[in-house]
Design a protein around this motif. Structure first.
Motif, PDB file in Angstrom:
ATOM      1  N   ARG A   6       0.722  -1.041   0.294  1.00 35.97           N
ATOM      2  CA  ARG A   6       0.420  -0.262  -0.081  1.00 35.97           C
ATOM      3  C   ARG A   6       0.901   1.146  -0.098  1.00 35.97           C
ATOM      4  NH1 ARG A   6      -3.664  -1.255   4.973  1.00 35.97           N
ATOM      5  NH2 ARG A   6      -4.730  -3.580   3.944  1.00 35.97           N
ATOM      6  N   GLU A   7       1.657   0.899   0.745  1.00 30.79           N
ATOM      7  CA  GLU A   7       2.859   2.110   0.810  1.00 30.79           C
ATOM      8  C   GLU A   7       3.697   2.200   1.948  1.00 30.79           C
ATOM      9  OE1 GLU A   7       3.925   4.621  -0.341  1.00 30.79           O
ATOM     10  OE2 GLU A   7       2.200   6.236  -0.236  1.00 30.79           O
ATOM     11  N   THR A   8       5.193   2.839   1.702  1.00 32.51           N
ATOM     12  CA  THR A   8       6.505   2.401   2.742  1.00 32.51           C
ATOM     13  C   THR A   8       6.016   3.579   3.420  1.00 32.51           C
ATOM     14  OG1 THR A   8       7.537   3.396   1.606  1.00 32.51           O
ATOM     15  CG2 THR A   8       7.019   0.905   1.298  1.00 32.51           C
ATOM     16  N   ILE A   9       6.797   3.897   4.518  1.00 27.96           N
ATOM     17  CA  ILE A   9       7.341   4.966   5.287  1.00 27.96           C
ATOM     18  C   ILE A   9       8.044   5.785   4.499  1.00 27.96           C
ATOM     19  CG2 ILE A   9       8.703   6.047   7.821  1.00 27.96           C
ATOM     20  CD1 ILE A   9       7.321   3.546   9.117  1.00 27.96           C
ATOM     21  N   ALA A  10       9.037   6.031   4.093  1.00 25.70           N
ATOM     22  CA  ALA A  10       9.855   6.318   2.988  1.00 25.70           C
ATOM     23  C   ALA A  10       8.470   6.946   2.207  1.00 25.70           C
ATOM     24  CB  ALA A  10      10.778   5.378   2.615  1.00 25.70           C
ATOM     25  N   ASN A  11       8.369   6.198   1.274  1.00 24.52           N
ATOM     26  CA  ASN A  11       7.436   7.890   0.137  1.00 24.52           C
ATOM     27  C   ASN A  11       6.124   7.792   0.865  1.00 24.52           C
ATOM     28  OD1 ASN A  11       6.736   7.444  -2.846  1.00 24.52           O
ATOM     29  ND2 ASN A  11       4.686   6.724  -2.381  1.00 24.52           N
ATOM     30  N   GLY A  12       6.136   7.086   2.040  1.00 21.01           N
ATOM     31  CA  GLY A  12       4.607   8.094   2.628  1.00 21.01           C
ATOM     32  C   GLY A  12       4.721   9.549   2.820  1.00 21.01           C
ATOM     33  N   LEU A  13       6.147   9.891   3.523  1.00 21.91           N
ATOM     34  CA  LEU A  13       6.833  11.057   3.664  1.00 21.91           C
ATOM     35  C   LEU A  13       7.058  11.704   3.177  1.00 21.91           C
ATOM     36  CD1 LEU A  13       8.603   9.459   7.163  1.00 21.91           C
ATOM     37  CD2 LEU A  13       7.106  11.345   6.906  1.00 21.91           C
ATOM     38  N   LEU A  14       7.426  11.047   1.665  1.00 22.97           N
ATOM     39  CA  LEU A  14       8.242  11.295   0.727  1.00 22.97           C
ATOM     40  C   LEU A  14       6.476  12.556   0.239  1.00 22.97           C
ATOM     41  CD1 LEU A  14       9.838  12.971  -1.500  1.00 22.97           C
ATOM     42  CD2 LEU A  14       9.503  10.726  -2.694  1.00 22.97           C
ATOM     43  N   THR A  15       5.801  11.622   0.322  1.00 22.76           N
ATOM     44  CA  THR A  15       4.275  13.057  -1.016  1.00 22.76           C
ATOM     45  C   THR A  15       3.444  13.651   0.627  1.00 22.76           C
ATOM     46  OG1 THR A  15       3.955   9.993  -1.574  1.00 22.76           O
ATOM     47  CG2 THR A  15       1.976  11.354  -1.193  1.00 22.76           C
ATOM     48  N   ALA A  16       3.917  13.203   1.536  1.00 19.19           N
ATOM     49  CA  ALA A  16       3.425  14.510   3.027  1.00 19.19           C
ATOM     50  C   ALA A  16       4.238  15.337   2.746  1.00 19.19           C
ATOM     51  CB  ALA A  16       3.949  13.539   3.989  1.00 19.19           C
ATOM     52  N   ALA A  17       5.531  15.204   2.019  1.00 13.62           N
ATOM     53  CA  ALA A  17       6.600  16.793   1.683  1.00 13.62           C
ATOM     54  C   ALA A  17       5.785  17.426   0.795  1.00 13.62           C
ATOM     55  CB  ALA A  17       7.707  15.997   2.186  1.00 13.62           C
ATOM     56  N   LYS A  18       6.089  16.384  -0.524  1.00 15.56           N
ATOM     57  CA  LYS A  18       5.518  17.495  -1.963  1.00 15.56           C
ATOM     58  C   LYS A  18       3.723  17.312  -1.451  1.00 15.56           C
ATOM     59  CE  LYS A  18       8.029  14.409  -4.744  1.00 15.56           C
ATOM     60  NZ  LYS A  18       7.931  12.807  -5.677  1.00 15.56           N
ATOM     61  N   SER A  19       2.952  17.332  -0.324  1.00 12.20           N
ATOM     62  CA  SER A  19       1.847  17.598  -0.414  1.00 12.20           C
ATOM     63  C   SER A  19       1.792  19.418   0.856  1.00 12.20           C
ATOM     64  CB  SER A  19       1.428  16.779  -0.065  1.00 12.20           C
ATOM     65  OG  SER A  19       0.741  15.405  -0.768  1.00 12.20           O
ATOM     66  N   GLY A  20       3.119  19.066   1.509  1.00 14.30           N
ATOM     67  CA  GLY A  20       2.958  20.916   1.750  1.00 14.30           C
ATOM     68  C   GLY A  20       2.996  19.980   3.565  1.00 14.30           C
ATOM     69  N   TYR A  21       2.683  18.939   4.102  1.00 16.32           N
ATOM     70  CA  TYR A  21       2.764  18.685   5.027  1.00 16.32           C
ATOM     71  C   TYR A  21       4.106  18.054   5.980  1.00 16.32           C
ATOM     72  CZ  TYR A  21      -1.644  18.559   3.960  1.00 16.32           C
ATOM     73  OH  TYR A  21      -3.490  18.628   4.155  1.00 16.32           O
ATOM     74  N   THR A  22       4.740  18.700   6.951  1.00 18.57           N
ATOM     75  CA  THR A  22       5.642  18.398   7.506  1.00 18.57           C
ATOM     76  C   THR A  22       6.014  17.572   8.948  1.00 18.57           C
ATOM     77  OG1 THR A  22       5.717  21.217   9.125  1.00 18.57           O
ATOM     78  CG2 THR A  22       6.651  20.999   6.804  1.00 18.57           C
ATOM     79  N   ARG A  58      -5.207   6.992   3.278  1.00 12.32           N
ATOM     80  CA  ARG A  58      -5.406   5.286   3.303  1.00 12.32           C
ATOM     81  C   ARG A  58      -5.288   5.082   2.446  1.00 12.32           C
ATOM     82  NH1 ARG A  58      -9.485   1.120   6.178  1.00 12.32           N
ATOM     83  NH2 ARG A  58      -7.170  -0.325   7.021  1.00 12.32           N
ATOM     84  N   PRO A  59      -3.992   4.402   1.985  1.00 13.47           N
ATOM     85  CA  PRO A  59      -3.549   3.805   0.754  1.00 13.47           C
ATOM     86  C   PRO A  59      -4.112   2.607   0.316  1.00 13.47           C
ATOM     87  CG  PRO A  59      -1.465   5.152   1.334  1.00 13.47           C
ATOM     88  CD  PRO A  59      -2.646   5.209   2.592  1.00 13.47           C
ATOM     89  N   MET A  60      -4.672   2.420  -0.491  1.00  8.68           N
ATOM     90  CA  MET A  60      -4.740   0.121  -0.504  1.00  8.68           C
ATOM     91  C   MET A  60      -4.731   0.052  -2.080  1.00  8.68           C
ATOM     92  SD  MET A  60      -6.461   0.463   2.645  1.00  8.68           S
ATOM     93  CE  MET A  60      -7.061  -1.071   2.201  1.00  8.68           C
ATOM     94  N   ASN A  61      -4.076  -0.989  -1.651  1.00 13.30           N
ATOM     95  CA  ASN A  61      -3.959  -1.210  -3.147  1.00 13.30           C
ATOM     96  C   ASN A  61      -5.072  -2.210  -3.758  1.00 13.30           C
ATOM     97  OD1 ASN A  61      -3.846  -2.897  -0.798  1.00 13.30           O
ATOM     98  ND2 ASN A  61      -3.445  -5.062  -2.628  1.00 13.30           N
ATOM     99  N   SER A  85       2.082   9.418  -4.221  1.00 10.75           N
ATOM    100  CA  SER A  85       1.425   8.103  -3.750  1.00 10.75           C
ATOM    101  C   SER A  85       1.259   7.166  -4.288  1.00 10.75           C
ATOM    102  CB  SER A  85       0.106   7.527  -2.630  1.00 10.75           C
ATOM    103  OG  SER A  85       0.212   9.087  -1.795  1.00 10.75           O
ATOM    104  N   ALA A  86       1.901   5.358  -3.875  1.00 13.29           N
ATOM    105  CA  ALA A  86       1.924   4.089  -4.328  1.00 13.29           C
ATOM    106  C   ALA A  86       0.882   3.615  -4.755  1.00 13.29           C
ATOM    107  CB  ALA A  86       2.245   2.952  -3.659  1.00 13.29           C
ATOM    108  N   SER A  87      -0.122   3.914  -4.360  1.00 13.15           N
ATOM    109  CA  SER A  87      -1.717   3.243  -4.094  1.00 13.15           C
ATOM    110  C   SER A  87      -2.503   4.480  -4.706  1.00 13.15           C
ATOM    111  CB  SER A  87      -2.497   3.444  -2.813  1.00 13.15           C
ATOM    112  OG  SER A  87      -1.762   1.546  -2.656  1.00 13.15           O
ATOM    113  N   LYS A  88      -3.246   4.153  -5.927  1.00 11.16           N
ATOM    114  CA  LYS A  88      -3.939   5.765  -6.342  1.00 11.16           C
ATOM    115  C   LYS A  88      -5.258   6.013  -6.028  1.00 11.16           C
ATOM    116  CE  LYS A  88      -0.128   5.691  -8.762  1.00 11.16           C
ATOM    117  NZ  LYS A  88       0.993   7.168  -8.416  1.00 11.16           N
ATOM    118  N   ASN A  89      -6.252   5.215  -5.032  1.00 11.33           N
ATOM    119  CA  ASN A  89      -6.991   5.100  -4.047  1.00 11.33           C
ATOM    120  C   ASN A  89      -7.499   6.355  -4.333  1.00 11.33           C
ATOM    121  OD1 ASN A  89      -5.128   4.022  -2.460  1.00 11.33           O
ATOM    122  ND2 ASN A  89      -7.748   4.602  -1.482  1.00 11.33           N
ATOM    123  N   SER A  90      -7.695   7.256  -4.897  1.00 12.99           N
ATOM    124  CA  SER A  90      -7.873   8.582  -4.953  1.00 12.99           C
ATOM    125  C   SER A  90     -10.034   9.228  -5.338  1.00 12.99           C
ATOM    126  CB  SER A  90      -7.211   9.906  -5.846  1.00 12.99           C
ATOM    127  OG  SER A  90      -7.662  11.309  -4.558  1.00 12.99           O
TER     128      SER A  90
END
Length: 417
Positions: free
Chosen positions: A74-90, A309-312, A390-395
Protein backbone atom coordinates in the motif's frame (compact mmCIF):
# COMPACT_ATOMS: atom_id res chain seq x y z
CA UNK A 1 22.06 24.00 3.59
CA UNK A 2 21.43 27.75 3.24
CA UNK A 3 18.18 28.69 1.47
CA UNK A 4 16.89 32.03 0.24
CA UNK A 5 13.20 32.42 -0.55
CA UNK A 6 12.58 35.33 -2.90
CA UNK A 7 9.48 37.51 -2.82
CA UNK A 8 7.36 35.09 -0.78
CA UNK A 9 3.98 36.28 0.49
CA UNK A 10 3.73 35.33 4.16
CA UNK A 11 0.45 33.91 5.46
CA UNK A 12 0.67 33.82 9.25
CA UNK A 13 -1.87 35.76 11.31
CA UNK A 14 0.49 35.80 14.31
CA UNK A 15 3.39 37.32 12.36
CA UNK A 16 4.18 40.99 11.86
CA UNK A 17 4.80 40.11 8.21
CA UNK A 18 1.33 38.67 7.64
CA UNK A 19 0.14 39.24 4.03
CA UNK A 20 3.42 40.93 3.13
CA UNK A 21 5.93 39.88 0.46
CA UNK A 22 9.39 39.32 1.87
CA UNK A 23 12.67 37.55 1.18
CA UNK A 24 13.47 34.91 3.78
CA UNK A 25 17.01 33.71 4.48
CA UNK A 26 17.43 30.32 6.14
CA UNK A 27 20.83 29.38 7.55
CA UNK A 28 21.53 25.98 9.10
CA UNK A 29 17.86 25.21 9.50
CA UNK A 30 16.90 28.51 11.15
CA UNK A 31 15.28 31.67 9.84
CA UNK A 32 18.11 34.19 10.02
CA UNK A 33 16.52 37.17 8.28
CA UNK A 34 13.19 38.37 6.88
CA UNK A 35 13.38 41.55 4.81
CA UNK A 36 12.16 43.30 1.68
CA UNK A 37 15.31 42.37 -0.24
CA UNK A 38 18.08 39.94 0.71
CA UNK A 39 21.04 39.00 -1.46
CA UNK A 40 22.35 35.44 -1.39
CA UNK A 41 25.27 35.43 1.11
CA UNK A 42 27.33 32.97 -0.96
CA UNK A 43 27.26 30.82 -4.08
CA UNK A 44 26.21 27.69 -2.18
CA UNK A 45 22.94 29.27 -1.06
CA UNK A 46 19.95 27.64 -2.72
CA UNK A 47 17.75 30.40 -4.12
CA UNK A 48 14.05 29.58 -4.50
CA UNK A 49 12.17 32.04 -6.68
CA UNK A 50 8.79 30.70 -7.77
CA UNK A 51 5.80 32.34 -9.41
CA UNK A 52 3.11 33.40 -6.91
CA UNK A 53 5.14 31.94 -4.02
CA UNK A 54 3.35 31.93 -0.68
CA UNK A 55 4.76 30.63 2.60
CA UNK A 56 3.29 29.62 5.94
CA UNK A 57 4.27 27.66 9.02
CA UNK A 58 4.54 23.97 8.12
CA UNK A 59 1.26 22.10 7.73
CA UNK A 60 0.10 19.46 10.22
CA UNK A 61 -2.12 16.41 9.53
CA UNK A 62 -3.67 14.61 12.50
CA UNK A 63 -4.36 11.32 10.71
CA UNK A 64 -2.59 9.41 7.95
CA UNK A 65 -1.94 5.73 7.19
CA UNK A 66 1.07 4.34 5.33
CA UNK A 67 0.97 0.55 5.72
CA UNK A 68 4.50 -0.32 6.79
CA UNK A 69 5.04 -2.68 8.51
CA UNK A 70 2.91 -5.42 7.02
CA UNK A 71 1.19 -3.58 4.18
CA UNK A 72 4.15 -2.20 2.27
CA UNK A 73 2.33 -2.85 -1.01
CA UNK A 74 0.00 0.00 0.00
CA UNK A 75 2.70 2.43 1.07
CA UNK A 76 6.09 2.48 2.75
CA UNK A 77 7.02 4.95 5.45
CA UNK A 78 9.72 6.48 3.22
CA UNK A 79 7.43 7.15 0.24
CA UNK A 80 4.57 8.15 2.53
CA UNK A 81 6.70 10.85 4.13
CA UNK A 82 7.93 12.01 0.72
CA UNK A 83 4.31 12.22 -0.44
CA UNK A 84 3.44 14.24 2.65
CA UNK A 85 6.35 16.61 2.00
CA UNK A 86 5.34 17.15 -1.62
CA UNK A 87 1.80 17.78 -0.40
CA UNK A 88 2.98 20.51 1.97
CA UNK A 89 2.94 18.64 5.29
CA UNK A 90 5.89 18.99 7.65
CA UNK A 91 4.26 16.90 10.39
CA UNK A 92 1.89 13.93 10.21
CA UNK A 93 0.28 11.77 12.89
CA UNK A 94 0.50 8.12 11.86
CA UNK A 95 -2.54 5.93 12.51
CA UNK A 96 -1.90 2.38 13.82
CA UNK A 97 -3.13 0.74 10.60
CA UNK A 98 -0.34 -1.81 10.20
CA UNK A 99 0.31 -5.52 10.66
CA UNK A 100 1.23 -6.05 13.40
CA UNK A 101 -0.29 -3.01 15.05
CA UNK A 102 1.97 -0.87 17.28
CA UNK A 103 0.91 -1.90 20.79
CA UNK A 104 4.30 -1.85 22.55
CA UNK A 105 7.20 0.53 23.06
CA UNK A 106 9.40 -1.45 20.64
CA UNK A 107 6.82 -0.97 17.88
CA UNK A 108 6.84 2.78 18.44
CA UNK A 109 10.64 2.84 18.41
CA UNK A 110 10.60 1.01 15.06
CA UNK A 111 8.29 3.61 13.54
CA UNK A 112 10.33 6.52 14.90
CA UNK A 113 13.58 5.02 13.63
CA UNK A 114 12.10 4.30 10.20
CA UNK A 115 11.14 7.95 9.84
CA UNK A 116 14.50 9.46 10.79
CA UNK A 117 16.27 11.65 8.24
CA UNK A 118 13.12 12.74 6.40
CA UNK A 119 11.96 16.29 5.88
CA UNK A 120 8.49 15.46 7.22
CA UNK A 121 8.21 14.47 10.88
CA UNK A 122 6.26 11.33 11.74
CA UNK A 123 4.39 11.18 15.07
CA UNK A 124 3.04 7.68 15.73
CA UNK A 125 -0.08 6.68 17.59
CA UNK A 126 -0.05 3.46 19.57
CA UNK A 127 -3.09 1.24 19.91
CA UNK A 128 -5.36 1.74 22.90
CA UNK A 129 -5.75 -1.98 23.51
CA UNK A 130 -3.48 -4.99 23.08
CA UNK A 131 -3.47 -6.05 19.41
CA UNK A 132 -6.31 -3.51 18.93
CA UNK A 133 -8.71 -6.25 19.99
CA UNK A 134 -10.65 -4.06 22.41
CA UNK A 135 -10.20 -6.25 25.49
CA UNK A 136 -7.16 -5.16 27.53
CA UNK A 137 -5.29 -1.87 27.60
CA UNK A 138 -1.99 -1.84 25.71
CA UNK A 139 1.31 -0.61 27.21
CA UNK A 140 0.21 3.02 27.17
CA UNK A 141 2.81 4.49 29.51
CA UNK A 142 5.71 2.65 27.89
CA UNK A 143 4.55 3.68 24.40
CA UNK A 144 4.22 7.30 25.53
CA UNK A 145 7.81 7.24 26.76
CA UNK A 146 8.91 5.74 23.43
CA UNK A 147 7.27 8.57 21.45
CA UNK A 148 3.60 7.69 20.96
CA UNK A 149 1.50 10.86 21.04
CA UNK A 150 -1.89 9.20 21.54
CA UNK A 151 -3.70 5.88 21.70
CA UNK A 152 -6.17 4.63 19.11
CA UNK A 153 -7.61 1.36 17.89
CA UNK A 154 -7.79 2.58 14.29
CA UNK A 155 -11.42 2.95 13.11
CA UNK A 156 -12.43 0.59 15.90
CA UNK A 157 -14.84 1.91 18.55
CA UNK A 158 -14.23 1.31 22.24
CA UNK A 159 -17.22 -0.97 22.74
CA UNK A 160 -16.75 -1.42 26.49
CA UNK A 161 -17.47 1.90 28.27
CA UNK A 162 -15.68 0.70 31.40
CA UNK A 163 -12.51 0.18 29.35
CA UNK A 164 -12.76 3.77 28.12
CA UNK A 165 -13.27 4.92 31.72
CA UNK A 166 -10.15 3.11 32.90
CA UNK A 167 -8.11 4.37 29.92
CA UNK A 168 -9.05 8.00 30.55
CA UNK A 169 -8.30 7.70 34.24
CA UNK A 170 -4.98 5.94 33.72
CA UNK A 171 -3.76 8.22 30.94
CA UNK A 172 -4.13 11.28 33.15
CA UNK A 173 -1.02 10.13 35.02
CA UNK A 174 1.14 10.99 32.00
CA UNK A 175 -1.06 13.45 30.07
CA UNK A 176 -2.02 10.83 27.49
CA UNK A 177 -4.52 11.50 24.71
CA UNK A 178 -7.17 8.79 24.34
CA UNK A 179 -9.01 8.25 21.04
CA UNK A 180 -12.51 6.83 20.70
CA UNK A 181 -13.85 6.19 17.20
CA UNK A 182 -17.50 7.34 16.98
CA UNK A 183 -19.48 4.27 15.94
CA UNK A 184 -21.92 2.01 17.73
CA UNK A 185 -21.39 -1.31 15.99
CA UNK A 186 -24.68 -2.74 17.20
CA UNK A 187 -26.62 0.03 15.49
CA UNK A 188 -24.38 0.18 12.41
CA UNK A 189 -24.66 -3.58 11.93
CA UNK A 190 -23.50 -4.54 8.46
CA UNK A 191 -24.06 -1.06 7.07
CA UNK A 192 -21.53 0.30 4.59
CA UNK A 193 -22.97 3.67 3.49
CA UNK A 194 -25.05 6.46 4.99
CA UNK A 195 -28.57 5.30 5.80
CA UNK A 196 -31.04 7.41 3.89
CA UNK A 197 -32.67 7.97 0.53
CA UNK A 198 -29.57 7.00 -1.47
CA UNK A 199 -28.91 3.75 0.40
CA UNK A 200 -32.57 2.74 -0.02
CA UNK A 201 -32.51 3.57 -3.73
CA UNK A 202 -29.28 1.63 -4.31
CA UNK A 203 -30.17 -1.31 -2.10
CA UNK A 204 -27.11 -0.86 0.10
CA UNK A 205 -27.14 -1.42 3.86
CA UNK A 206 -26.92 1.85 5.72
CA UNK A 207 -25.26 3.28 8.81
CA UNK A 208 -27.63 5.80 10.43
CA UNK A 209 -26.25 9.09 11.69
CA UNK A 210 -27.27 8.27 15.23
CA UNK A 211 -24.92 5.24 15.23
CA UNK A 212 -22.17 7.87 15.42
CA UNK A 213 -23.96 10.30 17.67
CA UNK A 214 -25.03 7.83 20.36
CA UNK A 215 -21.42 6.67 20.72
CA UNK A 216 -20.22 10.25 21.08
CA UNK A 217 -22.90 10.96 23.69
CA UNK A 218 -21.80 7.90 25.66
CA UNK A 219 -18.13 8.84 25.43
CA UNK A 220 -18.84 12.37 26.62
CA UNK A 221 -20.71 11.03 29.65
CA UNK A 222 -17.68 8.88 30.46
CA UNK A 223 -15.34 11.86 29.99
CA UNK A 224 -17.48 13.99 32.31
CA UNK A 225 -17.08 11.35 35.01
CA UNK A 226 -13.38 10.61 34.57
CA UNK A 227 -11.76 13.78 33.31
CA UNK A 228 -8.76 13.32 31.03
CA UNK A 229 -8.15 14.11 27.37
CA UNK A 230 -10.44 12.61 24.73
CA UNK A 231 -10.13 12.86 20.96
CA UNK A 232 -12.99 11.83 18.67
CA UNK A 233 -11.62 11.25 15.15
CA UNK A 234 -13.52 11.59 11.90
CA UNK A 235 -16.95 12.85 12.85
CA UNK A 236 -19.39 13.07 9.96
CA UNK A 237 -22.82 14.29 11.09
CA UNK A 238 -24.51 17.54 12.09
CA UNK A 239 -25.61 15.93 15.34
CA UNK A 240 -22.00 15.11 16.23
CA UNK A 241 -21.00 18.75 15.79
CA UNK A 242 -23.81 19.82 18.12
CA UNK A 243 -22.86 17.29 20.82
CA UNK A 244 -19.19 18.31 20.80
CA UNK A 245 -20.04 22.02 20.81
CA UNK A 246 -22.18 21.51 23.91
CA UNK A 247 -19.42 19.50 25.62
CA UNK A 248 -16.85 22.21 24.95
CA UNK A 249 -19.17 24.84 26.43
CA UNK A 250 -19.26 22.72 29.59
CA UNK A 251 -15.46 22.75 29.70
CA UNK A 252 -14.81 19.15 28.69
CA UNK A 253 -11.29 18.43 27.43
CA UNK A 254 -12.43 16.99 24.11
CA UNK A 255 -11.25 17.52 20.54
CA UNK A 256 -12.42 16.13 17.23
CA UNK A 257 -11.54 15.92 13.56
CA UNK A 258 -13.30 15.64 10.24
CA UNK A 259 -11.92 14.16 7.03
CA UNK A 260 -11.55 16.41 3.98
CA UNK A 261 -13.74 14.11 1.87
CA UNK A 262 -16.59 14.39 4.38
CA UNK A 263 -16.55 18.13 3.69
CA UNK A 264 -16.59 17.67 -0.08
CA UNK A 265 -18.77 14.73 -1.11
CA UNK A 266 -22.28 13.58 -0.27
CA UNK A 267 -23.64 10.06 -0.59
CA UNK A 268 -25.16 10.95 -3.97
CA UNK A 269 -21.79 10.12 -5.60
CA UNK A 270 -22.42 6.46 -4.77
CA UNK A 271 -24.99 6.02 -7.55
CA UNK A 272 -22.40 4.40 -9.83
CA UNK A 273 -21.28 1.99 -7.08
CA UNK A 274 -17.69 3.28 -7.42
CA UNK A 275 -15.65 1.82 -4.56
CA UNK A 276 -13.31 4.82 -4.45
CA UNK A 277 -16.11 6.58 -2.54
CA UNK A 278 -16.36 3.84 0.09
CA UNK A 279 -15.03 5.18 3.40
CA UNK A 280 -15.74 4.93 7.10
CA UNK A 281 -17.43 6.97 8.41
CA UNK A 282 -19.48 7.08 5.21
CA UNK A 283 -20.19 10.10 3.08
CA UNK A 284 -23.30 11.79 4.49
CA UNK A 285 -25.72 14.52 3.35
CA UNK A 286 -25.47 18.15 2.30
CA UNK A 287 -26.94 19.25 5.66
CA UNK A 288 -24.15 17.37 7.44
CA UNK A 289 -21.52 19.05 5.26
CA UNK A 290 -22.93 22.50 6.05
CA UNK A 291 -22.79 21.78 9.80
CA UNK A 292 -19.27 20.37 9.58
CA UNK A 293 -17.94 23.36 7.64
CA UNK A 294 -19.59 25.71 10.13
CA UNK A 295 -17.98 23.68 12.93
CA UNK A 296 -14.56 24.09 11.36
CA UNK A 297 -15.04 27.83 11.03
CA UNK A 298 -16.20 28.39 14.60
CA UNK A 299 -13.61 26.03 16.15
CA UNK A 300 -15.94 23.26 17.28
CA UNK A 301 -14.14 20.94 14.90
CA UNK A 302 -10.47 21.12 15.84
CA UNK A 303 -8.80 19.35 12.90
CA UNK A 304 -9.44 18.71 9.24
CA UNK A 305 -7.49 15.57 8.46
CA UNK A 306 -6.71 14.11 5.06
CA UNK A 307 -7.62 10.66 6.48
CA UNK A 308 -5.05 9.48 3.94
CA UNK A 309 -5.36 5.69 3.61
CA UNK A 310 -3.62 4.07 0.64
CA UNK A 311 -5.19 0.77 -0.43
CA UNK A 312 -3.85 -1.58 -3.09
CA UNK A 313 -5.98 -2.09 -6.18
CA UNK A 314 -6.92 -5.67 -5.27
CA UNK A 315 -8.91 -4.37 -2.29
CA UNK A 316 -10.73 -1.67 -4.25
CA UNK A 317 -11.36 -3.11 -7.72
CA UNK A 318 -14.02 -5.52 -6.46
CA UNK A 319 -17.77 -5.41 -5.82
CA UNK A 320 -18.77 -2.39 -3.75
CA UNK A 321 -19.97 -4.52 -0.83
CA UNK A 322 -16.64 -6.36 -0.64
CA UNK A 323 -14.28 -3.45 -1.27
CA UNK A 324 -12.11 -1.92 1.45
CA UNK A 325 -12.76 1.43 3.06
CA UNK A 326 -10.36 4.28 2.42
CA UNK A 327 -9.15 7.00 0.08
CA UNK A 328 -5.84 8.82 -0.24
CA UNK A 329 -6.03 12.53 0.50
CA UNK A 330 -2.66 14.17 1.10
CA UNK A 331 -2.09 15.39 -2.45
CA UNK A 332 -5.58 16.87 -2.91
CA UNK A 333 -6.25 18.27 0.58
CA UNK A 334 -5.09 21.86 0.17
CA UNK A 335 -6.65 22.32 -3.26
CA UNK A 336 -9.96 21.09 -1.85
CA UNK A 337 -9.99 23.06 1.40
CA UNK A 338 -8.99 26.24 -0.42
CA UNK A 339 -12.35 26.05 -2.22
CA UNK A 340 -14.41 26.01 0.99
CA UNK A 341 -12.60 28.62 3.04
CA UNK A 342 -10.80 31.90 2.51
CA UNK A 343 -7.02 31.53 2.38
CA UNK A 344 -6.35 32.64 5.95
CA UNK A 345 -8.89 30.16 7.33
CA UNK A 346 -7.46 27.39 5.15
CA UNK A 347 -3.96 28.02 6.47
CA UNK A 348 -5.24 28.07 10.04
CA UNK A 349 -6.94 24.73 9.42
CA UNK A 350 -3.81 23.05 8.04
CA UNK A 351 -1.36 24.49 10.60
CA UNK A 352 -3.30 24.29 13.86
CA UNK A 353 -3.21 21.51 16.41
CA UNK A 354 0.30 20.50 17.40
CA UNK A 355 -0.29 21.58 20.99
CA UNK A 356 -3.09 19.04 21.42
CA UNK A 357 -0.50 16.31 20.96
CA UNK A 358 2.12 17.89 23.16
CA UNK A 359 4.19 18.95 20.17
CA UNK A 360 5.89 22.36 20.04
CA UNK A 361 4.14 25.04 18.04
CA UNK A 362 6.00 26.58 15.12
CA UNK A 363 6.39 30.23 14.20
CA UNK A 364 7.52 32.23 11.22
CA UNK A 365 9.91 34.80 12.61
CA UNK A 366 13.61 35.54 12.75
CA UNK A 367 15.46 33.10 14.99
CA UNK A 368 12.84 30.40 14.70
CA UNK A 369 13.40 26.92 13.35
CA UNK A 370 12.60 26.83 9.63
CA UNK A 371 9.45 24.71 9.46
CA UNK A 372 7.76 26.10 6.36
CA UNK A 373 5.32 25.15 3.64
CA UNK A 374 5.55 26.72 0.19
CA UNK A 375 2.38 26.94 -1.89
CA UNK A 376 0.49 28.68 -4.67
CA UNK A 377 -3.13 29.33 -3.61
CA UNK A 378 -4.56 30.51 -6.93
CA UNK A 379 -3.66 27.97 -9.60
CA UNK A 380 -6.64 25.89 -10.73
CA UNK A 381 -6.38 22.43 -12.25
CA UNK A 382 -8.12 19.09 -12.63
CA UNK A 383 -6.71 16.52 -10.19
CA UNK A 384 -5.30 13.60 -12.17
CA UNK A 385 -3.30 10.47 -11.43
CA UNK A 386 -0.11 12.29 -12.49
CA UNK A 387 -0.54 14.50 -9.40
CA UNK A 388 -0.42 11.48 -7.08
CA UNK A 389 2.89 10.65 -5.41
CA UNK A 390 1.45 7.83 -3.29
CA UNK A 391 2.14 4.23 -4.26
CA UNK A 392 -1.62 3.59 -4.22
CA UNK A 393 -3.92 5.63 -6.42
CA UNK A 394 -7.27 5.15 -4.67
CA UNK A 395 -8.36 8.79 -4.64
CA UNK A 396 -11.99 9.89 -4.74
CA UNK A 397 -10.76 13.33 -5.82
CA UNK A 398 -9.63 12.17 -9.28
CA UNK A 399 -11.33 14.25 -11.96
CA UNK A 400 -12.22 17.04 -9.53
CA UNK A 401 -11.25 20.64 -10.13
CA UNK A 402 -9.02 21.99 -7.34
CA UNK A 403 -7.77 25.46 -6.46
CA UNK A 404 -4.24 25.86 -5.13
CA UNK A 405 -1.39 23.44 -4.70
CA UNK A 406 1.54 22.84 -2.40
CA UNK A 407 4.97 23.57 -3.87
CA UNK A 408 6.94 21.79 -1.15
CA UNK A 409 8.36 22.22 2.33
CA UNK A 410 11.47 23.36 4.17
CA UNK A 411 11.99 21.41 7.38
CA UNK A 412 14.71 19.59 9.30
CA UNK A 413 17.34 21.43 7.25
CA UNK A 414 15.96 20.01 4.00
CA UNK A 415 14.01 21.42 1.08
CA UNK A 416 11.58 19.17 -0.79
CA UNK A 417 10.04 20.83 -3.84
Amino acid sequence: MNILLKSAKIIDASSEFHLKKRDILIVNGKIEKIAGKIDAPNKTTKVIALKNLHVSVGWFDSGVCFGEPGYEERETIANGLLTAAKSGYTDVVLNPDTNPVPDSSSDIVFLKNASRGHATNLHPLGTLTAKAEGSDLAELFDMKNAGAIGFYDFKGPVENPNLLKIALQYAQNFDGLVYSFPLDKNIAGKGIVNEGHVSTKLGLKGIPAFAEEIQIARDLFVLEYTGGKLHIPNISTAGSVKLIAEAKKKGFDVSCSVAVHNLRFTDTVLEEYDSKYKVIPPLRTNNDIKALIKGVKDGTVDFVTTDHRPMNIETKAVEFDNSANGTIGLESAFGTLNQFFDLETTIRVVTYGRERYGLPSESLEEGSRACLTLFDPTTEYVFEESHIASASKNSMFLGNRLKGRALGIINNGQAVL
